[in-house]
Write a protein that holds these residues in place. Sequence first.
Motif, PDB file in Angstrom:
ATOM      1  N   LYS A   1       2.031   1.750  -3.489  1.00 46.48           N
ATOM      2  CA  LYS A   1       0.925   2.215  -4.328  1.00 46.48           C
ATOM      3  C   LYS A   1       0.645   3.696  -4.106  1.00 46.48           C
ATOM      4  O   LYS A   1       0.421   4.444  -5.057  1.00 46.48           O
ATOM      5  CB  LYS A   1      -0.335   1.402  -4.032  1.00 46.48           C
ATOM      6  CG  LYS A   1      -1.484   1.753  -4.932  1.00 46.48           C
ATOM      7  CD  LYS A   1      -2.643   0.818  -4.725  1.00 46.48           C
ATOM      8  CE  LYS A   1      -3.724   1.136  -5.727  1.00 46.48           C
ATOM      9  NZ  LYS A   1      -4.776   0.148  -5.728  1.00 46.48           N
ATOM     10  N   CYS A   2       0.688   4.139  -2.838  1.00 50.34           N
ATOM     11  CA  CYS A   2       0.473   5.562  -2.542  1.00 50.34           C
ATOM     12  C   CYS A   2       1.614   6.415  -3.078  1.00 50.34           C
ATOM     13  O   CYS A   2       1.413   7.568  -3.448  1.00 50.34           O
ATOM     14  CB  CYS A   2       0.324   5.782  -1.045  1.00 50.34           C
ATOM     15  SG  CYS A   2      -1.240   5.197  -0.391  1.00 50.34           S
ATOM     16  N   TRP A   3       2.809   5.872  -3.107  1.00 50.47           N
ATOM     17  CA  TRP A   3       3.961   6.610  -3.612  1.00 50.47           C
ATOM     18  C   TRP A   3       3.899   6.743  -5.136  1.00 50.47           C
ATOM     19  O   TRP A   3       4.142   7.811  -5.688  1.00 50.47           O
ATOM     20  CB  TRP A   3       5.249   5.923  -3.184  1.00 50.47           C
ATOM     21  CG  TRP A   3       6.493   6.573  -3.667  1.00 50.47           C
ATOM     22  CD1 TRP A   3       6.875   7.862  -3.476  1.00 50.47           C
ATOM     23  CD2 TRP A   3       7.519   5.971  -4.446  1.00 50.47           C
ATOM     24  NE1 TRP A   3       8.083   8.086  -4.075  1.00 50.47           N
ATOM     25  CE2 TRP A   3       8.501   6.943  -4.676  1.00 50.47           C
ATOM     26  CE3 TRP A   3       7.704   4.683  -4.947  1.00 50.47           C
ATOM     27  CZ2 TRP A   3       9.651   6.676  -5.401  1.00 50.47           C
ATOM     28  CZ3 TRP A   3       8.853   4.429  -5.656  1.00 50.47           C
ATOM     29  CH2 TRP A   3       9.802   5.420  -5.884  1.00 50.47           C
TER      30      TRP A   3
ATOM     31  N   TYR B   1       0.831  -1.212   0.000  1.00 47.29           N
ATOM     32  CA  TYR B   1       0.000   0.000   0.000  1.00 47.29           C
ATOM     33  C   TYR B   1       0.863   1.259   0.000  1.00 47.29           C
ATOM     34  O   TYR B   1       0.533   2.239  -0.665  1.00 47.29           O
ATOM     35  CB  TYR B   1      -0.944  -0.003   1.202  1.00 47.29           C
ATOM     36  CG  TYR B   1      -1.903   1.158   1.182  1.00 47.29           C
ATOM     37  CD1 TYR B   1      -2.904   1.227   0.233  1.00 47.29           C
ATOM     38  CD2 TYR B   1      -1.791   2.192   2.095  1.00 47.29           C
ATOM     39  CE1 TYR B   1      -3.780   2.297   0.196  1.00 47.29           C
ATOM     40  CE2 TYR B   1      -2.656   3.262   2.059  1.00 47.29           C
ATOM     41  CZ  TYR B   1      -3.647   3.311   1.111  1.00 47.29           C
ATOM     42  OH  TYR B   1      -4.501   4.375   1.075  1.00 47.29           O
TER      43      TYR B   1
ATOM     44  N   GLY C   1      -3.609   6.973   2.572  1.00 48.77           N
ATOM     45  CA  GLY C   1      -2.206   6.834   2.959  1.00 48.77           C
ATOM     46  C   GLY C   1      -1.375   8.029   2.545  1.00 48.77           C
ATOM     47  O   GLY C   1      -0.499   8.490   3.288  1.00 48.77           O
ATOM     48  N   ARG C   2      -1.617   8.566   1.371  1.00 48.27           N
ATOM     49  CA  ARG C   2      -0.887   9.738   0.911  1.00 48.27           C
ATOM     50  C   ARG C   2      -1.289  10.969   1.722  1.00 48.27           C
ATOM     51  O   ARG C   2      -0.458  11.818   2.021  1.00 48.27           O
ATOM     52  CB  ARG C   2      -1.147   9.964  -0.577  1.00 48.27           C
ATOM     53  CG  ARG C   2      -0.341  11.055  -1.179  1.00 48.27           C
ATOM     54  CD  ARG C   2       1.139  10.775  -1.053  1.00 48.27           C
ATOM     55  NE  ARG C   2       1.913  11.863  -1.543  1.00 48.27           N
ATOM     56  CZ  ARG C   2       3.052  11.732  -2.192  1.00 48.27           C
ATOM     57  NH1 ARG C   2       3.549  10.536  -2.410  1.00 48.27           N
ATOM     58  NH2 ARG C   2       3.705  12.781  -2.605  1.00 48.27           N
TER      59      ARG C   2
ATOM     60  N   ARG D   1      -5.441   9.557  -1.950  1.00 41.86           N
ATOM     61  CA  ARG D   1      -5.566   8.326  -1.160  1.00 41.86           C
ATOM     62  C   ARG D   1      -5.340   8.624   0.317  1.00 41.86           C
ATOM     63  O   ARG D   1      -4.643   9.560   0.676  1.00 41.86           O
ATOM     64  CB  ARG D   1      -4.556   7.294  -1.620  1.00 41.86           C
ATOM     65  CG  ARG D   1      -4.791   6.788  -3.008  1.00 41.86           C
ATOM     66  CD  ARG D   1      -3.830   5.643  -3.319  1.00 41.86           C
ATOM     67  NE  ARG D   1      -3.808   5.368  -4.731  1.00 41.86           N
ATOM     68  CZ  ARG D   1      -4.711   4.621  -5.362  1.00 41.86           C
ATOM     69  NH1 ARG D   1      -5.675   4.058  -4.686  1.00 41.86           N
ATOM     70  NH2 ARG D   1      -4.629   4.425  -6.655  1.00 41.86           N
TER      71      ARG D   1
ATOM     72  N   TYR E   1       0.610  10.761   4.944  1.00 44.95           N
ATOM     73  CA  TYR E   1       2.012  11.106   4.713  1.00 44.95           C
ATOM     74  C   TYR E   1       2.186  12.611   4.533  1.00 44.95           C
ATOM     75  O   TYR E   1       3.107  13.210   5.102  1.00 44.95           O
ATOM     76  CB  TYR E   1       2.553  10.373   3.487  1.00 44.95           C
ATOM     77  CG  TYR E   1       3.916  10.866   3.088  1.00 44.95           C
ATOM     78  CD1 TYR E   1       5.041  10.483   3.809  1.00 44.95           C
ATOM     79  CD2 TYR E   1       4.075  11.737   2.015  1.00 44.95           C
ATOM     80  CE1 TYR E   1       6.293  10.958   3.468  1.00 44.95           C
ATOM     81  CE2 TYR E   1       5.323  12.216   1.676  1.00 44.95           C
ATOM     82  CZ  TYR E   1       6.427  11.826   2.399  1.00 44.95           C
ATOM     83  OH  TYR E   1       7.658  12.301   2.066  1.00 44.95           O
TER      84      TYR E   1
ATOM     85  N   PRO F   1      -0.550   8.636  -6.117  1.00 42.23           N
ATOM     86  CA  PRO F   1      -1.153   9.232  -4.926  1.00 42.23           C
ATOM     87  C   PRO F   1      -2.644   9.536  -5.060  1.00 42.23           C
ATOM     88  O   PRO F   1      -3.315   9.733  -4.066  1.00 42.23           O
ATOM     89  CB  PRO F   1      -0.359  10.525  -4.736  1.00 42.23           C
ATOM     90  CG  PRO F   1       0.201  10.833  -6.061  1.00 42.23           C
ATOM     91  CD  PRO F   1       0.400   9.527  -6.759  1.00 42.23           C
TER      92      PRO F   1
END
Length: 83
Positions: free
Chosen positions: A21-23, A18, A67-68, A65, A71, A26
């Motif tokens: 994927k976010c990296w 994940y 997760g992004r 997302r 971050y 995004p």
Amino acid sequence: MSLAVLATAFLSTITLSYVVKCWLSPFGDCRKCDGMGHAFKTDRKGKTRRGKDCRRCDATGKRIRVGRWIYNRAARTYRAGTR
């Protein structure tokens, strides 16, 4: 291998996937409009027409997302604290 080691390895793999994927991507499709940017409606004859713009994604069809977002918030807090 014990069950705890196997579960930890599985969860670590899922989390790392994940993060990657976010990296790499995004932004994901908006869940409300399915990435179209607008809703569909039908007229009285049954023809499908373009509806109103999606308010959730501002008619872009993309949303950041989770997760992004986390971050970005952590990086912003870190930068603000180290100045």
